[in-house]
Write an enzyme that holds these catalytic residues in place. Sequence first.
Site, short mmCIF file in Angstrom:
data_model
loop_
_atom_site.label_atom_id
_atom_site.label_comp_id
_atom_site.label_asym_id
_atom_site.label_seq_id
_atom_site.Cartn_x
_atom_site.Cartn_y
_atom_site.Cartn_z
N ASP A 44 0.84 -1.20 0.00
CA ASP A 44 0.00 0.00 0.00
C ASP A 44 0.87 1.25 0.00
OD1 ASP A 44 -2.91 1.10 0.59
OD2 ASP A 44 -1.49 2.27 1.78
N HIS A 107 -7.41 9.58 -2.35
CA HIS A 107 -6.79 9.56 -1.01
C HIS A 107 -7.69 10.21 0.06
CE1 HIS A 107 -2.47 9.26 0.72
NE2 HIS A 107 -3.34 9.04 1.67
N1 LIG Z 1 -5.26 6.40 3.42
C1 LIG Z 1 -4.70 7.17 4.34
O1 LIG Z 1 -5.05 8.35 4.50
C2 LIG Z 1 -3.63 6.60 5.21
C3 LIG Z 1 -3.18 7.32 6.32
C4 LIG Z 1 -2.19 6.75 7.12
C5 LIG Z 1 -1.69 5.50 6.81
N2 LIG Z 1 -2.13 4.84 5.69
C6 LIG Z 1 -1.59 3.49 5.34
O2 LIG Z 1 -1.68 2.64 6.46
C7 LIG Z 1 -0.39 2.08 6.72
C8 LIG Z 1 -0.24 1.74 8.19
O3 LIG Z 1 -0.48 2.85 9.01
P1 LIG Z 1 0.68 3.56 9.88
O4 LIG Z 1 1.96 3.38 9.18
O5 LIG Z 1 0.21 4.94 10.15
O6 LIG Z 1 0.64 2.84 11.28
P2 LIG Z 1 0.43 1.38 11.90
O7 LIG Z 1 0.57 0.32 10.88
O8 LIG Z 1 -0.81 1.45 12.71
O9 LIG Z 1 1.63 1.32 12.92
C9 LIG Z 1 2.96 1.33 12.51
C10 LIG Z 1 3.81 1.38 13.76
O10 LIG Z 1 3.64 0.19 14.52
C11 LIG Z 1 4.89 -0.46 14.68
N3 LIG Z 1 4.68 -1.90 14.52
C12 LIG Z 1 4.41 -2.59 13.37
N4 LIG Z 1 4.22 -3.88 13.61
C13 LIG Z 1 4.37 -4.05 14.95
C14 LIG Z 1 4.30 -5.17 15.79
N5 LIG Z 1 4.03 -6.39 15.32
N6 LIG Z 1 4.53 -4.98 17.12
C15 LIG Z 1 4.81 -3.76 17.61
N7 LIG Z 1 4.89 -2.64 16.85
C16 LIG Z 1 4.66 -2.79 15.52
C17 LIG Z 1 5.80 0.11 13.61
O11 LIG Z 1 7.14 0.13 14.04
P3 LIG Z 1 8.37 -0.39 13.13
O12 LIG Z 1 8.18 0.10 11.72
O13 LIG Z 1 9.54 0.23 13.82
O14 LIG Z 1 8.35 -1.88 13.24
C18 LIG Z 1 5.27 1.53 13.46
O15 LIG Z 1 5.81 2.37 14.44
C19 LIG Z 1 0.56 3.17 6.21
O16 LIG Z 1 1.88 2.71 6.06
C20 LIG Z 1 -0.12 3.55 4.92
O17 LIG Z 1 0.17 2.61 3.91
C21 LIG Z 1 -3.11 5.36 4.91
#
Ligand SMILES: NC(=O)c1ccc[n+]([C@@H]2O[C@H](COP(=O)([O-])OP(=O)(O)OC[C@H]3O[C@@H](n4cnc5c(N)ncnc54)[C@H](OP(=O)(O)O)[C@@H]3O)[C@@H](O)[C@H]2O)c1
Length: 273
Positions: A44, A107
């Site tokens: 994604d 988006h």
């Molecule tokens: N459409 C939209 O408007 C929108 C907005 C925001 C995000 N997104 C999408 O959603 C994806 C995910 O959201 P996000 O990146 O905001 O946050 P998230 O996936 O909720 O959280 C990511 C965080 O959690 C940690 N983490 C991951 N796996 C873990 C585990 N098994 N145990 C403990 N900690 C863990 C990661 O650390 P490490 O990386 O250090 O492991 C990072 O700090 C984004 O990358 C993007 O593709 C879309």
Amino acid sequence: MEKVILNNGVEMPWIGMGVFRMDNNEETVEAIETALRIGYRHIDTAAYYFNEEAVAQAIRQSGVPREEIFITTKLWNDDQRSGKILEAFECSLQKLDTDYVDLYLIHWPVADRFVHSWQVLETIYKSGRARAIGVSNFKQHHLETLLKSTEIIPAVNQIELHPYLNQQDEVNYCLQHGIRPEAWSPFAAGKPELFQEPLLNELAAKYRKTPAQIILRWDYQRKIVTIPKSSHANRLAENIDIFNFELTGEEIDLINTLNRNERVGSDPDHFNF
Ligand SMILES: NC(=O)c1ccc[n+]([C@@H]2O[C@H](COP(=O)([O-])OP(=O)(O)OC[C@H]3O[C@@H](n4cnc5c(N)ncnc54)[C@H](OP(=O)(O)O)[C@@H]3O)[C@@H](O)[C@H]2O)c1
């Protein structure tokens, strides 16, 4: 990796790798390559993440055939405002080094623009260059407007969703209309407090899993696709290892009680970017 069938018959892996807040550098390429090596087949990204080229590089280096990978990218708000939607889409294709994407999303619901943007996405879909089209950050009223004035029902609505914001009404509405809900920030962007929740830790102990896996399983059993982000191989592996246990209905309901309607991102009715 198990897959869900979208409303147009296209298959989408239930879990993808989110790549927001990863820069276009060696580390990003390495994390994506690792993910592909351990079984991820869904990435994604978005024009706004400025790493579509890194995604392409990682895919090339991984040796995994393009057609095995489900790639989502997104149309950014400025391109909706300027009306240069086709140009933005073509730019994404070029950076991703591909002639089609698996899912193209609007988006954010830019007021007074998103219906027109959707009509352009419909032409892209009909041209075969996006296997599915969908939206992101659409509330029910945005979807109602779209469904009234356009032809194709979005395949996906990607929204902020985690135990502190369970979005049950929005999920029900999407499922009732054949729109697959997809959770962004499934871990509330890594909020330490969430991983420390006693309930999630009790369930993790019971099933010999981690709180992160309990959250992703809760999403899966609620029919929600997820795209957790991690740059660490062990966590990437952990986040797709959720298909060998099952929470009870009562446990799902208990996790639902953690809801606080608390966002880590912007409210789609009040964003200023
Ligand atoms: N459409 C939209 O408007 C929108 C907005 C925001 C995000 N997104 C999408 O959603 C994806 C995910 O959201 P996000 O990146 O905001 O946050 P998230 O996936 O909720 O959280 C990511 C965080 O959690 C940690 N983490 C991951 N796996 C873990 C585990 N098994 N145990 C403990 N900690 C863990 C990661 O650390 P490490 O990386 O250090 O492991 C990072 O700090 C984004 O990358 C993007 O593709 C879309």
